[in-house]
Scaffold this motif. Structure first.
Motif, PDB file in Angstrom:
ATOM      1  N   GLU A   1      12.308   2.514   0.666  1.00  0.00           N
ATOM      2  CA  GLU A   1      11.838   3.730   1.319  1.00  0.00           C
ATOM      3  C   GLU A   1      10.626   3.448   2.203  1.00  0.00           C
ATOM      4  N   ALA A   2       9.690   2.649   1.670  1.00  0.00           N
ATOM      5  CA  ALA A   2       8.481   2.326   2.422  1.00  0.00           C
ATOM      6  C   ALA A   2       8.808   1.501   3.660  1.00  0.00           C
TER       7      ALA A   2
ATOM      8  N   HIS B   1       8.439   2.364   7.698  1.00  0.00           N
ATOM      9  CA  HIS B   1       7.663   1.454   8.548  1.00  0.00           C
ATOM     10  C   HIS B   1       8.482   0.986   9.746  1.00  0.00           C
TER      11      HIS B   1
ATOM     12  N   THR C   1       7.055   5.795  -4.290  1.00  0.00           N
ATOM     13  CA  THR C   1       7.891   5.401  -3.151  1.00  0.00           C
ATOM     14  C   THR C   1       8.481   4.024  -3.429  1.00  0.00           C
TER      15      THR C   1
ATOM     16  N   ASP D   1       0.801  -1.224   0.000  1.00  0.00           N
ATOM     17  CA  ASP D   1       0.000   0.000   0.000  1.00  0.00           C
ATOM     18  C   ASP D   1       0.834   1.274   0.000  1.00  0.00           C
ATOM     19  N   ARG D   2       2.088   1.173  -0.363  1.00  0.00           N
ATOM     20  CA  ARG D   2       2.937   2.361  -0.318  1.00  0.00           C
ATOM     21  C   ARG D   2       2.481   3.386  -1.363  1.00  0.00           C
ATOM     22  N   THR D   3       2.824   4.639  -1.106  1.00  0.00           N
ATOM     23  CA  THR D   3       2.455   5.743  -1.986  1.00  0.00           C
ATOM     24  C   THR D   3       3.139   5.588  -3.340  1.00  0.00           C
ATOM     25  N   PRO D   4       2.421   5.827  -4.439  1.00  0.00           N
ATOM     26  CA  PRO D   4       3.055   5.751  -5.764  1.00  0.00           C
ATOM     27  C   PRO D   4       4.310   6.613  -5.823  1.00  0.00           C
TER      28      PRO D   4
END
Length: 202
Positions: free
Chosen positions: A88-89, A93, A84, A79-82
């Motif tokens: 990085e995700a 976390h 990213t 579900d990481r931001t587009p």
């Protein structure tokens, strides 16, 4: 944690929570090694047999979030931001769920829990083993996201090293910085001395 819906499930969940709360309270007050399973059962007003139906041992009484940990790691990738990257995700976390313990604004209950785990080798070791058990699930999530087979070795390696950053952070003076440095290495690779500012070593 999923909220139990049936009466029996709610009763089991309440007993489990009462045991976990009693254990943590006694461990903080007396020290982990000084508390027995019988002490915990008595404090929660159940039998030791009942306690063992819910928890396999003393360590498990302190950590009751394994499913949530795994779901969180998978979601961090899925579900990481587009825009990213996966490292990085995962870096964000890990800092959020594993390094927040170092936050000076953490509540007193969490601070007590942290001190207990940090100062009890059996609990520190158990926490690390539990965290590392999520390696396969995380590797599969990474592989699925990148469109490679579930047994992809690059995905497995990234999952392994990403999870290990937690142990590195807890040994560092600045845990968040340690996580950032580790994930920068995972993202960019070792490189050459000229590519690594602040050092003249390779």
């Amino acid at each position: 944690m999923t909220t139990p819906t049936g009466r029996r499930e709610r009763k089991k969940a309440a007993t489990r929570q009462a045991l976990a709360d009693a254990a943590l309270r006694l461990f903080i007050a007396r020290g982990y090694d000084a508390v027995t399973l019988h002490d915990i059962a008595e404090a929660a007003d159940v039998s030791t047999t009942t306690l063992l139906k819910h928890f396999p041992g003393k360590e498990a009484l302190v950590f009751d979030e394994e499913a949530e940990q795994e779901a969180g790691l998978v979601a961090a990738v899925r579900d990481r931001t587009p825009g990213t990257t996966i490292p990085e995700a995962l870096c964000a976390h890990v800092k959020r769920v594993r390094v927040r313990a170092e936050d000076s604004d953490a509540d007193a209950d969490y601070t007590g829990f942290l001190n207990l785990v940090t100062n009890t080798p059996a609990l520190s070791d158990y926490a690390h083993r539990m965290w590392m058990r999520h390696q396969d699930a995380l590797a599969h999530a990474i592989a699925h996201d990148t469109g490679v087979p579930p047994d992809d070795l690059r995905s497995a390696a990234l999952a392994r090293f990403a999870l290990e950053t937690s142990a590195l952070a807890h040994r560092a003076t600045d845990p968040a910085q340690a996580v950032d440095i580790a994930f920068d290495l995972l993202e960019r690779g070792w490189g050459t001395p000229a590519q690594r500012p602040g050092t003249g070593q390779n």
